[in-house]
Design an enzyme around this catalytic site. Structure first.
Site, PDB file in Angstrom:
ATOM      1  N   LYS A 302      -2.447   5.391  -3.559  1.00  0.00           N
ATOM      2  CA  LYS A 302      -2.977   5.967  -2.318  1.00  0.00           C
ATOM      3  C   LYS A 302      -1.815   6.005  -1.339  1.00  0.00           C
ATOM      4  O   LYS A 302      -1.228   4.964  -1.031  1.00  0.00           O
ATOM      5  CB  LYS A 302      -4.118   5.122  -1.756  1.00  0.00           C
ATOM      6  CG  LYS A 302      -4.653   5.642  -0.422  1.00  0.00           C
ATOM      7  CD  LYS A 302      -5.780   4.761   0.114  1.00  0.00           C
ATOM      8  CE  LYS A 302      -6.296   5.277   1.452  1.00  0.00           C
ATOM      9  NZ  LYS A 302      -7.401   4.432   1.993  1.00  0.00           N
ATOM     10  N   GLU A 306      -4.948   7.399   5.716  1.00  0.00           N
ATOM     11  CA  GLU A 306      -5.620   6.300   6.420  1.00  0.00           C
ATOM     12  C   GLU A 306      -4.678   5.130   6.707  1.00  0.00           C
ATOM     13  O   GLU A 306      -5.024   3.965   6.537  1.00  0.00           O
ATOM     14  CB  GLU A 306      -6.845   5.830   5.629  1.00  0.00           C
ATOM     15  CG  GLU A 306      -7.893   6.909   5.458  1.00  0.00           C
ATOM     16  CD  GLU A 306      -9.104   6.472   4.683  1.00  0.00           C
ATOM     17  OE1 GLU A 306     -10.188   7.042   4.914  1.00  0.00           O
ATOM     18  OE2 GLU A 306      -8.979   5.581   3.825  1.00  0.00           O
ATOM     19  N   ASP A 385     -15.853  12.411   1.474  1.00  0.00           N
ATOM     20  CA  ASP A 385     -15.714  11.000   1.114  1.00  0.00           C
ATOM     21  C   ASP A 385     -17.028  10.396   0.642  1.00  0.00           C
ATOM     22  O   ASP A 385     -17.656   9.622   1.366  1.00  0.00           O
ATOM     23  CB  ASP A 385     -15.187  10.217   2.334  1.00  0.00           C
ATOM     24  CG  ASP A 385     -14.724   8.808   1.974  1.00  0.00           C
ATOM     25  OD1 ASP A 385     -14.602   8.500   0.789  1.00  0.00           O
ATOM     26  OD2 ASP A 385     -14.481   8.020   2.908  1.00  0.00           O
ATOM     27  N   GLU A 413     -20.932   2.794  -1.168  1.00  0.00           N
ATOM     28  CA  GLU A 413     -20.368   2.667   0.175  1.00  0.00           C
ATOM     29  C   GLU A 413     -21.159   3.447   1.218  1.00  0.00           C
ATOM     30  O   GLU A 413     -21.471   2.924   2.294  1.00  0.00           O
ATOM     31  CB  GLU A 413     -18.910   3.131   0.168  1.00  0.00           C
ATOM     32  CG  GLU A 413     -18.251   3.115   1.524  1.00  0.00           C
ATOM     33  CD  GLU A 413     -16.831   3.652   1.501  1.00  0.00           C
ATOM     34  OE1 GLU A 413     -16.240   3.777   2.594  1.00  0.00           O
ATOM     35  OE2 GLU A 413     -16.298   3.953   0.410  1.00  0.00           O
TER      36      GLU A 413
END
Length: 862
Positions: A302, A306, A385, A413
């Site tokens: 990643k 973010e 997402d 999530e």
């Protein structure tokens, strides 16, 4: 002589004498009332490889659990069949050498298996053959699964043959070195604790066994965020122990890596991927890993996302970074999974052309063909997402010269965090079957991932699992882990079939139980979507915080890019080419044309692609010609009603399944039904206030039987504002510490009377008709404290309970708004209904309302 498959390798249900006990997830051999496989107990291992030994051990484990000691005394003729003949286990080469007369396939693909039955010398012979050792192991699990699975045999060969659709079938775990798990809801890490690998890795071995049983062959064990410390020498030695624990089950270990590791832990002044010193550092580090873990699978990355560092800091591309890692891994057979989850989370929300959904395609499609052969671009199934519903990512059709894997989320999530029943397989199946029509021909996502559409050699599915020491934290959530493995192996399987298989292996083989559980599972995702974010609105949750409860404006007016652009006149994000962000144009022409026009966009994605007036009519099948605003109202009421119905369905299973399991799930479904009401009321009153348009059925803003806490006679309770306002009825509640949802809330925690813990009370006088009622108490259950509540009627105790759930957020809001229902309460006019709350720690025993419902009209039978 050939024997029918259903009467031999199982291959049928045979009642087991063993009592039902708890066991690991779905591997409950002999503990479910039925479901034992019948194969000859004389198991002959033709090879001695580690995976073949595991296959034999699993077969023996199952037979011992079903039949006990090898004695035929007292067994039925069907069971005695298991004690005659032989079960041969080995690779196709080993089987062919030992049994040259058998029609062993010569074209079995890697990891595939072949099951066969016949007679040899007059005795039954069962054959479990694999293309390789992994295939042997998967074949053994497939044989044991047959009693619960309607697998078809070839009518002429009486064999069962299966091969994995795609080579990459991994889970990702987001575990941190301190033992916490990002987005994990099943307890602490099974891998790490206090900065190192745990001493007890028995749960890791059991997890690998579960993964192998559904064909998963890789596990990335650490979080994609803050990954650099995992490459330190001492940590790598510990990770080698994890690899040792998983290796017997064919699960190869992978690691998330931080692109900035050469600088963070390597002492270099740079992490520029094109710097020779950086390339050398990675090559040396990879060599170090393979000395410890010879079968290391590779890296997950990643970067530039973010807050994670990445190649963009040096003007480099994802391909530049991925290829440096790939070149280091290539001599050892490792791969790089480079996540396409790269976007700017500081977008200008005032810019009508800004769109986070565009990011993956805009960044990665121009790099098509520039990635090394052992790089796989890991693409989330949708462009945002893991929302309740998104369109398929257009990037799958845009990378024709690059290996691809689809990332889905097993951990929930954005889908209720395992506190809500949501079976996600139907969503995944819709994505897998979606035809992107690349090059104006059929290119379903599943064919792209298999490598068939664009002739790629690598591809697969990645499931973000985040298991903990209580697996996924909820018994029914394990159906999602099971389903992920089955769909990664065979994306043509139906979610209904998978649900049946899982239920028969996990809960019961009773047809009524199987039918009930399958119905609940299949209805759960549509219900959740209805009471959270329908029509492509996404989940409407607190995207900047918990990702759990309702918070509509958390996704507006900030840089995160999950906007839905709701205003007084209409709602939805304009992603058309003509007037919007142009996202629709990233799809191949046929799909782009469909999404460009509101009339041809599927109504369940309408607001993802178009901003429309609230009065826009939905005219596609299943949407009833309703206006958008009426559908928002109706869907939330229907979804909450469905959630209440799950409890009613489950209640019919009392006495038919394990009582501990029954009670565990019953309590979870009761909570879900209450929280679905929180969601329903929050979203409905938000859009009712914003649009100013009445609900045709008169429900919005009207709550028969609801008595607000702020209207009660209060003793020591203080009226407080709740933020966001829609998370409480009329936006207010009462708090025993005067603790609301504002920034000062945490400072007010801990307030007590001088003579001990404060007790507060709210009272109402019943003015309705006499009768029998259910009284629901809506309260807030905060972290870092266990408040106590009591319900009294006319001075007599009706119920008492503790607010001891583990819910997100440290201030009263929709994350922790919870419902307790007392059933069958007698009320007469003039009765005083009293709720007493005793705060504890920073839990202020906050109260929203009570709701009094006649028993005959109650929606739940809990």
């Amino acid at each position: 002589m050939k024997i029918g498959f259903s009467s031999f390798l199982g291959f049928g249900l045979v009642s087991a004498a063993c009592a039902q006990t708890a066991d690991q997830a779905w591997l409950k051999y002999g503990h479910i009332n039925g479901g034992c496989v019948v194969i000859p107990r004389n198991i002959r291992a033709l090879g001695n490889g580690v995976l073949e030994r595991s296959a034999v051990a699993e077969l023996e484990r199952a037979e011992d659990a079903c039949w006990g000691p090898k004695s035929t005394a007292g067994l039925s003729a069907r069971a005695e069949e298991a004690f005659g003949g032989e079960t041969a286990v080995g690779t196709v080469e080993e089987i062919r050498k030992q049994y040259p007369g058998l029609p062993v396939p010569t074209d079995l693909k890697a990891e595939g298996y072949w099951l066969y039955k016949t007679r040899e010398g007059g005795n039954p012979l069962a054959v479990i053959a694999g293309a390789d050792e992994a295939g042997v192991l998967y074949g053994a699990f497939a044989a044991l699964r047959i009693p619960s699975s309607p697998q078809k045999t070839d009518p002429q060969s009486h064999a069962l043959r299966s091969e994995p659709a795609m080579p990459i079938r991994w889970t990702n775990e987001w575990d941190n070195a301190d033992g916490t798990i990002e987005r994990g809801y099943g307890g602490r890490s099974i891998f790490f604790e206090r900065g190192k690998v745990r001493d007890d890795l028995a749960p890791v071995s059991e997890y690998a066994r579960l993964l192998a049983s559904v064909g998963i062959n890789g596990c990335n064990v650490n979080n994609v965020n803050n990954a650099a410390p995992f490459l330190k020498p001492e940590m790598l030695k510990g990770i080698a122990r994890i690899a040792d624990a998983m290796r017997p089950w064919g699960v190869r270990v992978a690691l998330s890596v931080d692109i900035a590791s050469p600088q963070k832990i390597g002492g270099l002044a740079t992490y520029d991927p094109l710097d020779p010193a950086v390339k050398a550092w990675w090559a040396e580090k990879v060599d170090e890993i393979y000395k410890l873990i010879p079968d290391f699978a590779g890296f997950t990355v990643k970067a530039d996302s973010e807050g994670q560092p990445g190649p963009a800091s040096y003007g480099r591309t994802p391909a530049d970074a991925a290829n440096v890692l790939a070149n280091a891994l290539q001599p050892h057979g490792g791969v790089v999974l480079y996540r396409a989850f790269v976007y700017n989370h500081h977008l200008d929300w005032r810019d009508p052309r800004a769109d986070r959904a565009r990011a993956a395609y805009d960044i990665f499609q121009p790099l098509d063909g520039k990635f090394a052969p052992n790089v796989i671009v890991q693409i989330k199934e949708g462009p945002i997402d893991f929302q309740a519903r998104e369109p398929v990512s257009p990037l799958f059709a845009g990378l024709k010269n690059t290996n691809q894997a689809m990332e889905v989320q097993i951990t929930q999530e954005y889908l209720g965090q395992q506190r809500h029943l949501v079976y996600i397989a139907p969503m995944w199946k819709q994505v897998l079957d979606f035809d992107l029509r690349a090059d104006n021909r059929s290119t379903p996502v599943k064919e792209i991932l298999k490598g068939e559409s664009f002739h790629r050699t690598l591809g697969g599915m990645i499931g973000v699992a985040c298991v903990g020491r209580d697996w996924l934290g909820s018994p029914l959530a394990m159906a999602n882990l099971y389903a992920f493995g089955r769909l990664a192996w065979d994306p043509n399987l139906a979610p209904e079939q998978i649900a049946d298989e899982w239920t028969k292996q996990t809960i019961s083989t009773d047809p009524e139980v199987v039918s009930t559980v399958q119905k609940m599972l299949m209805q759960s995702w549509p219900a959740y979507e209805r009471y959270t974010g329908p029509l492509g609105l996404q989940t409407l949750t607190d995207i900047t915080g918990s990702h759990y409860g309702p918070n509509v404006e958390a996704s507006e007016n900030n840089g995160w890019g999950q906007w839905h652009r709701a205003d007084h006149e209409g709602v939805g994000m304009d992603r058309s080419v003509a007037t919007g962000t142009g996202f629709a144009g990233q799809y191949p022409p046929e799909v782009a044309k469909m999404y460009e026009n509101a009339a041809t966009t599927p109504d369940d994605l309408l607001l993802f692609f178009h901003h429309v007036p609230y009065t826009y009519k939905l005219d596609q099948p299943g949407f009833g010609g309703k206006t958008v605003i009426q559908y928002i109202y109706d869907s939330h009421y229907e979804g909450a009603e469905q959630a209440a119905g799950f409890g009613k369905e489950w209640a019919t299973l009392r006495g038919k399944i394990d009582p501990k399991l029954f009670e565990d799930v019953r309590a979870r479904l009761e909570y879900q039904a209450g929280h679905a009401v929180v969601w329903r009321d929050a979203i409905v009153q938000y859009f009712f206030k914003l649009s100013g348009i009445s609900d045709e059925r008169g429900r919005a803003g009207h709550f028969p039987g609801r008595l607000e806490a702020e209207d009660a006679r209060l003793s020591k309770y203080k009226v407080v504002d709740i933020q966001p306002w829609e998370d409480a009825s009329r936006g207010k509640a009462v708090s025993c510490l005067g603790m609301g949802s504002g920034p000062e809330a945490a400072e007010q925690a801990g307030d007590q009377d001088s003579d001990g813990p404060r007790q507060c009370a709210a009272e109402w006088t019943w003015r309705g008709q006499p009768g029998t009622f259910n009284i629901a108490v809506q309260y807030f259950d905060l972290e870092n404290g266990v408040a106590k509540f009591s319900l009294l009627v006319h001075g007599k105790s009706v119920a008492a309970w503790r607010a001891d759930a583990r819910l997100p957020s440290r201030r009263p809001n929709g994350d922790n708004s919870t419902r307790y229902t007392a059933h069958g309460v007698q009320l007469t006019p003039g009765d005083v209904i009293r709720v007493e709350g005793t705060p504890d720690g920073s839990d202020p025993a906050a109260l929203d309302y009570i709701e009094v419902t006649p028993v005959a009209a109650a929606n739940s039978t809990f």
